[in-house]
Design a protein around this motif. Structure first.
Motif, mmCIF file in Angstrom:
data_model
loop_
_atom_site.group_PDB
_atom_site.id
_atom_site.type_symbol
_atom_site.label_atom_id
_atom_site.label_comp_id
_atom_site.label_asym_id
_atom_site.label_seq_id
_atom_site.Cartn_x
_atom_site.Cartn_y
_atom_site.Cartn_z
ATOM 1 N N GLY A 353 -12.090 -9.281 13.046
ATOM 2 C CA GLY A 353 -11.581 -9.831 11.790
ATOM 3 C C GLY A 353 -12.181 -9.098 10.600
ATOM 4 N N ALA A 354 -13.472 -8.779 10.718
ATOM 5 C CA ALA A 354 -14.143 -8.045 9.644
ATOM 6 C C ALA A 354 -13.572 -6.636 9.513
ATOM 7 N N TYR A 355 -13.405 -5.953 10.651
ATOM 8 C CA TYR A 355 -12.880 -4.580 10.620
ATOM 9 C C TYR A 355 -11.485 -4.539 9.995
ATOM 10 N N ILE A 356 -10.621 -5.443 10.466
ATOM 11 C CA ILE A 356 -9.235 -5.465 9.986
ATOM 12 C C ILE A 356 -9.187 -5.766 8.489
ATOM 13 N N SER A 357 -9.977 -6.746 8.067
ATOM 14 C CA SER A 357 -9.990 -7.120 6.653
ATOM 15 C C SER A 357 -10.546 -5.999 5.785
ATOM 16 N N MET A 358 -11.535 -5.280 6.307
ATOM 17 C CA MET A 358 -12.112 -4.170 5.546
ATOM 18 C C MET A 358 -11.083 -3.051 5.355
ATOM 19 N N ILE A 359 -10.271 -2.816 6.365
ATOM 20 C CA ILE A 359 -9.208 -1.814 6.222
ATOM 21 C C ILE A 359 -8.234 -2.250 5.128
ATOM 22 N N GLY A 360 -7.883 -3.548 5.126
ATOM 23 C CA GLY A 360 -7.012 -4.071 4.074
ATOM 24 C C GLY A 360 -7.640 -3.935 2.699
ATOM 25 N N ALA A 361 -8.943 -4.197 2.623
ATOM 26 C CA ALA A 361 -9.646 -4.103 1.334
ATOM 27 C C ALA A 361 -9.675 -2.666 0.826
ATOM 28 N N VAL A 362 -9.915 -1.727 1.731
ATOM 29 C CA VAL A 362 -9.919 -0.305 1.340
ATOM 30 C C VAL A 362 -8.550 0.099 0.806
ATOM 31 N N LEU A 363 -7.494 -0.347 1.487
ATOM 32 C CA LEU A 363 -6.136 -0.070 1.003
ATOM 33 C C LEU A 363 -5.925 -0.623 -0.401
ATOM 34 N N THR A 364 -6.350 -1.877 -0.593
ATOM 35 C CA THR A 364 -6.215 -2.517 -1.904
ATOM 36 C C THR A 364 -6.911 -1.713 -2.991
ATOM 37 N N ILE A 365 -8.148 -1.331 -2.730
ATOM 38 C CA ILE A 365 -8.939 -0.607 -3.731
ATOM 39 C C ILE A 365 -8.330 0.759 -4.029
ATOM 40 N N VAL A 366 -7.991 1.500 -2.969
ATOM 41 C CA VAL A 366 -7.484 2.864 -3.149
ATOM 42 C C VAL A 366 -6.153 2.869 -3.904
ATOM 43 N N VAL A 367 -5.218 2.015 -3.477
ATOM 44 C CA VAL A 367 -3.899 1.988 -4.117
ATOM 45 C C VAL A 367 -4.024 1.560 -5.579
ATOM 46 N N ASN A 368 -4.856 0.553 -5.841
ATOM 47 C CA ASN A 368 -5.047 0.101 -7.223
ATOM 48 C C ASN A 368 -5.668 1.190 -8.090
ATOM 49 N N LEU A 369 -6.712 1.826 -7.591
ATOM 50 C CA LEU A 369 -7.400 2.845 -8.386
ATOM 51 C C LEU A 369 -6.488 4.026 -8.704
ATOM 52 N N ILE A 370 -5.663 4.413 -7.721
ATOM 53 C CA ILE A 370 -4.808 5.585 -7.925
ATOM 54 C C ILE A 370 -3.599 5.269 -8.802
ATOM 55 N N PHE A 371 -2.970 4.112 -8.575
ATOM 56 C CA PHE A 371 -1.656 3.876 -9.168
ATOM 57 C C PHE A 371 -1.627 2.938 -10.378
ATOM 58 N N ILE A 372 -2.699 2.156 -10.627
ATOM 59 C CA ILE A 372 -2.695 1.285 -11.814
ATOM 60 C C ILE A 372 -2.469 2.072 -13.112
ATOM 61 N N PRO A 373 -3.102 3.245 -13.278
ATOM 62 C CA PRO A 373 -2.870 3.976 -14.538
ATOM 63 C C PRO A 373 -1.398 4.350 -14.763
ATOM 64 N N TYR A 374 -0.622 4.443 -13.685
ATOM 65 C CA TYR A 374 0.784 4.853 -13.808
ATOM 66 C C TYR A 374 1.759 3.674 -13.781
ATOM 67 N N PHE A 375 1.466 2.677 -12.950
ATOM 68 C CA PHE A 375 2.429 1.597 -12.738
ATOM 69 C C PHE A 375 1.900 0.213 -13.121
ATOM 70 N N GLY A 376 0.677 0.116 -13.592
ATOM 71 C CA GLY A 376 0.134 -1.161 -14.034
ATOM 72 C C GLY A 376 0.106 -2.204 -12.934
#
Length: 463
Positions: A353-376
């Protein structure tokens, strides 16, 4: 549901910029709540079921939470100024934040005890009292008090301060949390206290992966608001967070269903894990969950324009309505994930559960950091969907390896695909045309009736 009821009050008295500050504060609430619970709720269920001395499990859990909460409060109050600067929460609010967090932490095990002992009525009554008090105080401070203070030079005028909406919201929450703890005090007072170090060590070992999973879950749920605040230009950040935070609340109809379902089903998973062929029951439960979730997804999408008028009354917030179907689907995927996660909970493989959730968290962080400046905030919504969708698929994949459950994939995929397709048609293709949306919803309900009526009839007859 309280979140939805409060949205029209908050958006009615605050502009998006001010409401954005509230959204960020409550995002931090969610993160700190996970640290203060540190997985003990799930560990409590696991050990309470199997222990021959349930009283020791209860008292050890209570003492553990009590001790950790006291340590948190001491550290929080000693370093209040530093934490205020680090979190970017005004010093006048930070003390209220600490007290609310502490009071909420102290009722974690008492509420878990009610659930484990199957006392839903008492659980519901106390929760409802808390909700009504919180709602009532918010209504008084934000709606009634400003009107009464104008015509009153006495006590009411003395407690009213203009532009103190955020402080009034926190005071309402603090009072609600305090009353909730008072109503649950009997769980603390009516038992002999024994701290069993051996039980505690085993519970902590079980709970740590759950806590890591909880942190990752919370990152997926609330970090987008914090990142929006920090990444977007200062002059628009709070306003954009406010719009996004208000419209996201419309997904609470799905979240409410998922939360109620999870609270009931989590104790069931553990209590039935030793019965004959529990996998069959788990599969049937997931099938019904997907059916109901698909109906809620499509219904909220179809009536989203009606709901926005009822709950987000200020048109300044409506710009962010485009995220509603995405967040609804993300919440639905999270609910399916909770059902699929039974395999690692009943087999004590909580590290997955920890491993799976951490993968989800990494996705959340990476996508937000990369795309928020362009798509809010649209980037934040898509990031949440990708994270929960990935977690759902990973849990299904590993579950087949370690604890196979005979899910009816054809039905599950059918309901998912049709509800998503109809939602896209209603919201994006036909631009939320109510006539088209209602027609699609009726058609979908007809399909559900045709496919599920006989199964539900058999289930009812068997009961």
């Amino acid at each position: 549901m309280l979140n939805v009821i409060l949205v029209p009050i908050y958006t009615g008295v605050m502009l998006p910029g001010a409401y954005g500050q509230v959204v960020v504060i409550y995002a931090y609430f969610a993160i700190f709540n996970i640290f203060l619970a540190y997985g003990m709720e799930t560990a409590f269920f696991r050990f309470y079921k199997d222990s021959e001395n349930k009283k020791k499990v209860v008292s050890t859990s209570l003492l553990s939470i009590l001790g950790s909460t006291m340590i948190f409060m001491i550290i929080g109050l000693l370093f209040k100024s530093s934490l205020s600067q680090f979190l970017e929460i005004s010093i006048e609010y930070i003390g209220y934040v600490f007290w609310i967090l502490a009071l909420d932490a102290l009722v974690i095990i008492p509420f878990a005890w009610l659930r484990a002992n199957e006392r839903p009525m008492r659980f519901a009554i106390i929760k409802l009292i808390s909700v009504v008090l919180n709602l009532g105080l918010n209504f008084f401070f934000l709606i009634l008090l400003p009107k009464l203070a104008i015509d009153n030079e006495g006590f009411l005028a003395s407690i009213y301060k203009a532009d103190y909406e955020i402080l009034y919201i926190l005071i309402s929450n603090l009072a609600s949390s305090a009353v909730t703890l008072l109503l649950m005090l009997r769980v603390y007072l009516r038992r002999p206290y024994v701290f069993d170090i051996d039980i505690w060590k085993r519970m902590i070992k079980y709970a740590m992966p759950v806590m890591i999973a909880g942190i990752a879950f919370t990152v997926n749920e609330v970090l987008d608001k914090i990142l929006l605040e920090k990444i977007l230009p200062v002059e628009i950040a709070s306003e954009e967070v406010g719009k996004y935070g208000a419209c996201v609340k419309l997904a609470v109809f799905m979240t409410l269903f998922i939360t109620a379902f999870r609270m009931g089903i989590e104790p069931f998973f553990f209590s039935h894990s030793d019965t004959k062929n529990p996998q069959k029951a788990y599969a049937q439960i997931t099938n019904y969950f997907v059916v109901l979730g698909s109906i809620i997804l499509l219904a909220v999408v179809v009536f989203s324009d009606v709901l926005k008028v009822l709950f987000v009354r200020n048109e300044a917030y409506w710009e962010a309505m485009s995220v509603v179907p995405i967040i609804l689907l993300a919440a639905f995927f999270l609910g399916i994930y909770h059902n699929l996660s039974v395999w690692y909970k009943v087999t004590d493989r909580t590290k997955f559960g920890a491993y799976i959730s951490m993968i989800g968290a990494v996705l959340t962080i990476v996508v937000n950091l990369i795309f928020i400046p362009y798509f809010g905030y649209m980037a934040s919504a898509v990031a949440t969907l990708l994270a929960y969708g990935t977690m759902m698929l990973l849990s299904f994949y590993f579950g087949r390896m370690y604890y196979p459950i005979p899910y009816n994939f054809r039905k599950i995929i059918f309901y998912l695909v049709i509800s998503i397709l109809f939602s896209i048609l209603s919201f994006y293709i036909f631009d939320r045309n109510l006539f088209v949306g209602i027609s699609l919803l009726i058609l979908f309900l007809g399909l559900v009736y045709k496919l599920e009526f006989e199964n539900l009839k058999k289930l009812y007859v068997n009961r």
